[in-house]
Design an enzyme around this catalytic site. Sequence first.
Site, mmCIF file in Angstrom:
data_model
loop_
_atom_site.group_PDB
_atom_site.id
_atom_site.type_symbol
_atom_site.label_atom_id
_atom_site.label_comp_id
_atom_site.label_asym_id
_atom_site.label_seq_id
_atom_site.Cartn_x
_atom_site.Cartn_y
_atom_site.Cartn_z
ATOM 1 N N ASP A 51 36.568 48.150 101.718
ATOM 2 C CA ASP A 51 35.822 49.286 102.265
ATOM 3 C C ASP A 51 36.785 50.467 102.393
ATOM 4 O O ASP A 51 37.900 50.306 102.905
ATOM 5 C CB ASP A 51 35.245 48.918 103.635
ATOM 6 C CG ASP A 51 34.362 50.014 104.199
ATOM 7 O OD1 ASP A 51 33.171 50.025 103.860
ATOM 8 O OD2 ASP A 51 34.870 50.852 104.963
ATOM 9 N N ASN A 76 34.131 63.424 102.888
ATOM 10 C CA ASN A 76 32.819 64.073 102.805
ATOM 11 C C ASN A 76 32.705 65.226 103.795
ATOM 12 O O ASN A 76 32.199 66.305 103.456
ATOM 13 C CB ASN A 76 31.700 63.055 103.063
ATOM 14 C CG ASN A 76 31.422 62.157 101.874
ATOM 15 O OD1 ASN A 76 31.728 62.492 100.741
ATOM 16 N ND2 ASN A 76 30.855 61.002 102.144
ATOM 17 N N ASP A 84 32.212 61.566 96.144
ATOM 18 C CA ASP A 84 31.835 60.862 94.915
ATOM 19 C C ASP A 84 33.037 60.706 93.986
ATOM 20 O O ASP A 84 33.227 59.660 93.364
ATOM 21 C CB ASP A 84 30.707 61.595 94.189
ATOM 22 C CG ASP A 84 29.370 61.463 94.891
ATOM 23 O OD1 ASP A 84 29.249 60.647 95.832
ATOM 24 O OD2 ASP A 84 28.431 62.190 94.495
ATOM 25 N N ASP A 114 30.519 52.705 100.265
ATOM 26 C CA ASP A 114 31.955 52.699 99.947
ATOM 27 C C ASP A 114 32.523 51.286 100.006
ATOM 28 O O ASP A 114 33.700 51.095 100.294
ATOM 29 C CB ASP A 114 32.718 53.637 100.871
ATOM 30 C CG ASP A 114 32.560 53.294 102.349
ATOM 31 O OD1 ASP A 114 31.739 52.417 102.684
ATOM 32 O OD2 ASP A 114 33.247 53.917 103.177
#
Length: 196
Positions: A73, A81, A90, A116
């Site tokens: 993760d 973000n 992304d 993720d």
Amino acid sequence: LLLHRTADGVVEYWGGVARDITATKHLQSELTRQANHDHLTGLLNRAEAYKKIESMLPDAQLSGARTLLGFADLDNLKKVNDAHGHPAGDELLRVVAGRMSDGVRSSDFVARMGGDEFLIVLTGVPNVADGQALIARLMAGVNKPHDMGGFTLHPRMSIGLTELTPGEDIEQAVQRADSAMYAAKKAGGNRIKVGA
């Protein structure tokens, strides 16, 4: 195919129609690939990863080889973000996916589980310690900075590692690796924890 025969039944000439189906076959192949792969990273998706693991298990069990699952993760996707927008997030996912794929052996593979989260499947590993060493090398490759032309991304991830035992339900092993990953996050992130 059409045959034209003379009155006594001899084939005088024939004709037919041929059609090139290359484009159709290419389209079918692409649709299958899209159904089995994550659209953003190009990695296998969860369902296809589970199918691949199931198909590998009989051979692994016969050879006595171990299959290890790493549940990974990203530690900093939300920060990326928030600071730079979702396109940067992304890009981080694509970079990490590529580095993970490059960091595994040809017998291993990586899948995107969603968001993720990634699944790393190591096959034919002699023991968990060797698997942990493989994951540590993969993590070192993932953690290299990535220049975005104005700012730099610093990928970091937490990984839980566990062995998939013969006859065990794949989802149970994935959950165990997921729990180990959360232990890695709780311990500060950017580390590997081995699950029981």
